[in-house]
Each structure stands twice: as C-alpha cells, then as structure tokens.
Design an enzyme around this catalytic site. Structure first.
Site, PDB file in Angstrom:
ATOM      1  N   CYS A  23       0.595  -1.178  -0.145  1.00 52.15           N
ATOM      2  CA  CYS A  23      -0.031   0.067   0.001  1.00 52.15           C
ATOM      3  C   CYS A  23       0.801   1.201   0.022  1.00 52.15           C
ATOM      4  CB  CYS A  23      -0.903  -0.030   1.411  1.00 52.15           C
ATOM      5  SG  CYS A  23      -2.252  -1.178   1.239  1.00 52.15           S
ATOM      6  N   GLY A  50       1.119  -0.040  -4.916  1.00 53.10           N
ATOM      7  CA  GLY A  50      -0.062  -1.002  -4.859  1.00 53.10           C
ATOM      8  C   GLY A  50      -0.841  -0.548  -6.198  1.00 53.10           C
ATOM      9  N   ASN A 124      -0.723   1.263   5.426  1.00 52.44           N
ATOM     10  CA  ASN A 124       0.415   0.680   4.786  1.00 52.44           C
ATOM     11  C   ASN A 124       1.074  -0.243   5.903  1.00 52.44           C
ATOM     12  OD1 ASN A 124       3.572   1.766   3.325  1.00 52.44           O
ATOM     13  ND2 ASN A 124       2.490  -0.464   2.944  1.00 52.44           N
ATOM     14  N   GLY A 125       1.137  -1.756   5.599  1.00 52.12           N
ATOM     15  CA  GLY A 125       1.708  -2.442   6.673  1.00 52.12           C
ATOM     16  C   GLY A 125       0.966  -3.814   6.551  1.00 52.12           C
ATOM     17  N   TYR A 273      14.362  -2.502  -3.213  1.00 53.68           N
ATOM     18  CA  TYR A 273      13.494  -2.575  -4.308  1.00 53.68           C
ATOM     19  C   TYR A 273      12.244  -1.869  -4.135  1.00 53.68           C
ATOM     20  CZ  TYR A 273       9.593  -4.708  -7.316  1.00 53.68           C
ATOM     21  OH  TYR A 273       8.961  -4.738  -7.976  1.00 53.68           O
TER      22      TYR A 273
END
Ligand code: SF4
Length: 505
Positions: A23, A50, A124-125, A273
C-alpha cells in the site's frame, strides 16, 4: 462500475510477480487548496506501492466523502469524481492485497463512525495480532459487526477502523483520544493516515517498518509514504513521522504525541526494491543506496566481462554502481515494455506462452557475442531470472553472470510485503550453486547481508532484515499460516505497551 484491477501481468506470467508492497498512503490538510487533486497526484506518485485499488476521502469540515474502486489511480478517478470530492482535508490510498482478498470491499480508505463523526483510514503495513484484535472487537460488538467488517471487509485495516470507531470500549471521546488508546494495542507494521471531519492524523508503528513522512505545503501540510510523493505535489520535506508517534493536524496547527516508545527497525527491502529511487529514507537517497549496493556487489563478486546490463527498471541503479566499481561498461541490453501489466485483455494460452517476452525484449546488437553481467535487485522464486537467462542466450550472449543486489530471500515477510510462501522461495533449501544451475547462469553472486546494510548507511540495529536473516523484530506466532513459521527466530517483543457518503454507514 467495476473496472480492471491491473493484475494482468500476474496472470500472464504466473509465479513471476515481483515482491509486492501492499500500500501507499497520502494525506493533506490545506484550506484553499484542491485537496482531492493534490491527493490524486500524491497517490499517483505512490502507484508502485499498490495497483489493485485506489481511493480518496475528503472532508469540508461537515461532511466526509469517499470514492474508491478497483484499478489504477488513473482508471479510478476522472475529473468528475475529483470535482465531487470537495473540502480541505483528504486522505488517499493505493492497495496491493496482503491481508484480505483483492476486492472492492477491501479497498481503502475504510470508513467507520468516530465519536459524533466519521473516520476514514488508509493503512500501509500488516498487523501481526489481527486475530487478537478481532476478538477484542467481537467482545465489544458481539456477532453483529458494523462498519467495514459488517460490509464484508476482511482486512486488518477494517479491524483498526472498528477499534478507532470505539467498538473496543475506551474510544468514546475524540478520535485523537481514541487513537491514543487503540494504537498501543496494534502489533506489526502500520503507517496510518486517517481523518475525521475536522482533522488529519498520521501514525507509525513503534518499529517504523514502513516509511511515512511529513511535508509542508504553502497553505498546509502533507503526509506521504515516500518523500517522492511530497516532491511531486510541491511539498517541502519536514521530517519523518517518528516510530510510535501520532501526529494531528487541524485548525490549531500541528501537534505530536507518542503512543509508544520508538524502537526503529525500518524495512531494508525499501532500499533494495520497494521505494522509488527518488525517495529518501532516514536521510539516505534510495538511488544512492542501490548504486552503493552495486559497488559492494562488484567488490564481493568480481568477474571478467564485456558489459554490465540491468534488469529494468529496478536493477538499474545497482547495475550502474557495479559498472562504476568494476570498470566494465554499462549498457541497456533489455527494453522494458512498461505498460503490458496495465492492460485489461483476457490472456489466452498463446499469450501466456510468450511469458517474459511480453515484458522484456533484448537488444540483440548490444548483447550478441558479449560476456554479460546481469544485475537484478532480488530473486524470489527464480522464474523471472531463469526465463531471462534463456532469453539472453537465445539473443546470442556468450556468458551470463547474474549478480543480485540483495542477499538470498529465505523467509517470508509479515510486515507488509508479499514475497511468496516459504516453500516457493528458491533460496529456501537450495545452495547458491544449485540456484545458479537452476537459472542456467554461468555464475551467480549475491551481495552479503553486511554489504547490503553498509550500503543503506543505517545501523543494522535500526533495520529489519527478517526476510534475509529470519530475525523477526516482532513475534509472528499470531500471524496466519503459523504452522509454516514455527521455526523462526523471534527477537524479544517490543515494549508492551462507487461514491460513498460517510455518516450513512
Ligand atoms: S521481512 Fe523483509 S520485506 Fe519485510 S519488513 Fe523485514 S526487511 Fe522488509
């Protein structure tokens, strides 16, 4: 209207999906600005985090609106929907599913009642104690679930939203007070951006696994997963949201408090990345870290060769670093067909058989007869690299030396990155020589864990390296699929510690 979800590349190339972040979040508080458009560009800049769904919530101080749908940011929003999202506060979200299916019900921002108003939240997570939190929600609400959970959402984010809605008991006052009582209950990785009708909030877990940064706009504030998103909306980077911190922005300005003692363990894979190369994390340029990884890789795994080529685009900074350090010329030997994964045709068997050729095309005149160093950021299952080596041989490469700018990925991530199951990871149970043979390369070299960490310029004690080392900063026994995960080394736990109108939920 349901739209395509941007996943054709996964269907075309089964088993070849790269590591997926799950996310990107963005928030803005800026009276007098078109906050929905700022948020649109903010989440557009975070699209790499995402591609399955996108959403924006706005508030004009009285009413909160949310629009979200499956698909890319540019597919979900148009001028008409952005114009409908009026106000001076906004949060935005792009999603890749790790917990909960890829479905409209799980798209974000999520919604729930909060005190006398509404909360809209982007996450996010990945939480590691979702089951226990869900039990807490059920203790408070019984089986009669309301809000996102009642509407069928199956995400940890919906559970956080339910807790912030006050179903866990203490949160009957302001959203700020509720957040201060709920946030210490959450374990795992969470970078949250949320709002009610009057305020914008940002919170980061005590380890700060996922990035979250604060920026200053001329007439307000912005919060984003990455500094690159701040740059793109014209916000000046101020600082990171600290691990364990809750920030609130409203008409009284910005205030901060800690809900937990910080114990930083930033995700090293963001440097390898996940993050954009034009992002800064903990003061370090991601592009510079990747180039340095390439230089370290050249020192650790030198080879006689004619050209260094990257696997585009993620291998490019490390390939440049490898070329600089080794003195071997850098060249673009592969051209990426950048948009293939974003089209919405049904793949046929013929198209599936084209495999990697749909994504990468070799420049034969560059690589024919050459001894190549091929630099990539990581190997997960190995399918992509195997197909790539075959393609380069068919294009006439004389030798192929694969160099990887991260160590072997041997362990799954429970903090928000979807690699594969442990059984699918090629480095789980195979030696480097066996992996080399499986890929069909002439040689294979991975950067060392120490070399990768050195390139980030962040002390090892402040990084999560679990997918490479198996050393998990947060216990994972509560995570789903725990049977496969019992042999993990667990470090000591952190200290205890289409248009929806909100209000109609
Ligand atoms: S396990 Fe790997 S991908 Fe997950 S947070 Fe840790 S370093 Fe990042």
């Amino acid at each position: 209207m349901r739209r395509g979800d941007g996943r054709l590349s996964h269907d075309l190339l089964p088993g070849e999906a790269p590591p997926q972040d799950e996310c990107g979040v963005f928030g803005v508080w800026a009276p007098g600005e078109e906050v929905s458009r700022l948020t649109y560009f903010g989440i557009y800049a975070l699209q790499h985090r995402g591609q399955e769904s996108a959403g924006i919530a706005t508030s004009n101080g009285e009413q909160l609106l949310v629009y979200k749908d499956m698909g890319l940011v540019s597919q979900v929003f148009d001028d008409q929907t952005l114009s409908a999202l009026q106000g001076h506060i906004a949060v935005g979200h792009v999603r890749y599913a790790t917990t909960g299916a890829s479905a409209w019900e799980n798209a974000q921002p999520t919604l729930g009642p909060a005190g006398s108003g509404t909360v809209a939240l982007g996450h996010n997570g990945n939480l590691t104690n979702t089951r226990r939190l869900m039990e807490l929600v059920r203790e408070q609400s019984g089986t009669d679930l309301s809000g996102e959970l009642g509407r069928g959402s199956s995400t940890d984010t919906a559970v956080i939203t339910a807790l912030l809605s006050g179903t866990a008991g203490e949160g009957t006052g302001s959203l700020e007070a509720t957040a201060m009582s709920v946030l210490p209950l959450l374990e795992g990785a969470f970078s949250l951006v949320f709002m009610d009708e009057h305020s914008l909030y940002a919170a980061r877990d005590p380890h700060g696994f996922r990035p979250l940064v604060l920026g200053r706009l001329q007439r307000g504030w912005a919060i984003a997963s990455e500094t690159a998103a701040l740059d793109i909306v014209g916000a000046t980077f101020v600082r990171e949201i600290e691990p364990g911190e809750l920030v609130v922005v409203d008409e009284d300005g910005l205030r901060s408090q800690h809900f937990a003692k910080p114990s930083p363990r930033g995700c090293v894979f963001e440097y390898v990345y996940l993050a954009r190369p034009d992002t800064q994390i903990a003061g370090r340029s991601v592009n510079a870290a990747r180039s340095e990884m390439g230089r370290v890789l050249a020192r650790e795994h030198p080879v006689e060769a004619d050209l260094v080529i990257p696997t585009p685009d993620s291998g490019t900074p490390a390939a440049i670093g490898y070329a600089q350090e080794s003195g071997i010329p850098f060249a673009q030997g592969l051209v990426k067909n950048a948009y293939v994964g974003r089209t919405f045709i049904q793949p046929t068997d013929t198209i599936r058989q084209l495999g990697i050729k749909l994504k990468l095309n070799p420049l034969r005149e560059v690589i024919a007869g050459k001894r190549l160093v091929v630099v990539d950021d990581s190997i997960v299952r190995g399918n992509t690299q195997r197909a790539l080596v075959r393609m380069l041989r068919e294009a006439g490469a004389a030798e192929i030396h694969v160099r990887i700018s991260s160590p072997p990925v041997k362990w799954p991530c429970f903090y928000g990155i979807d690699f594969a199951t442990r059984a699918e990871l090629i480095a789980n149970g195979m030696s480097i020589e066996e992996i080399r043979a499986s890929l069909g390369a002439d040689s294979l070299g991975y950067i060392s864990t120490d070399g990768m960490i050195e390139a980030t310029a962040v002390p090892r004690t402040r990084l999560c390296t679990a997918c490479f080392t198996g050393e998990y900063p947060v216990p994972v026994e509560d995570a789903e699929g725990s049977a496969e995960r019992r042999d993990y080394q667990v470090l000591p736990p952190r200290h205890p510690g289409s248009l929806t109108i909100a209000g109609a939920q």
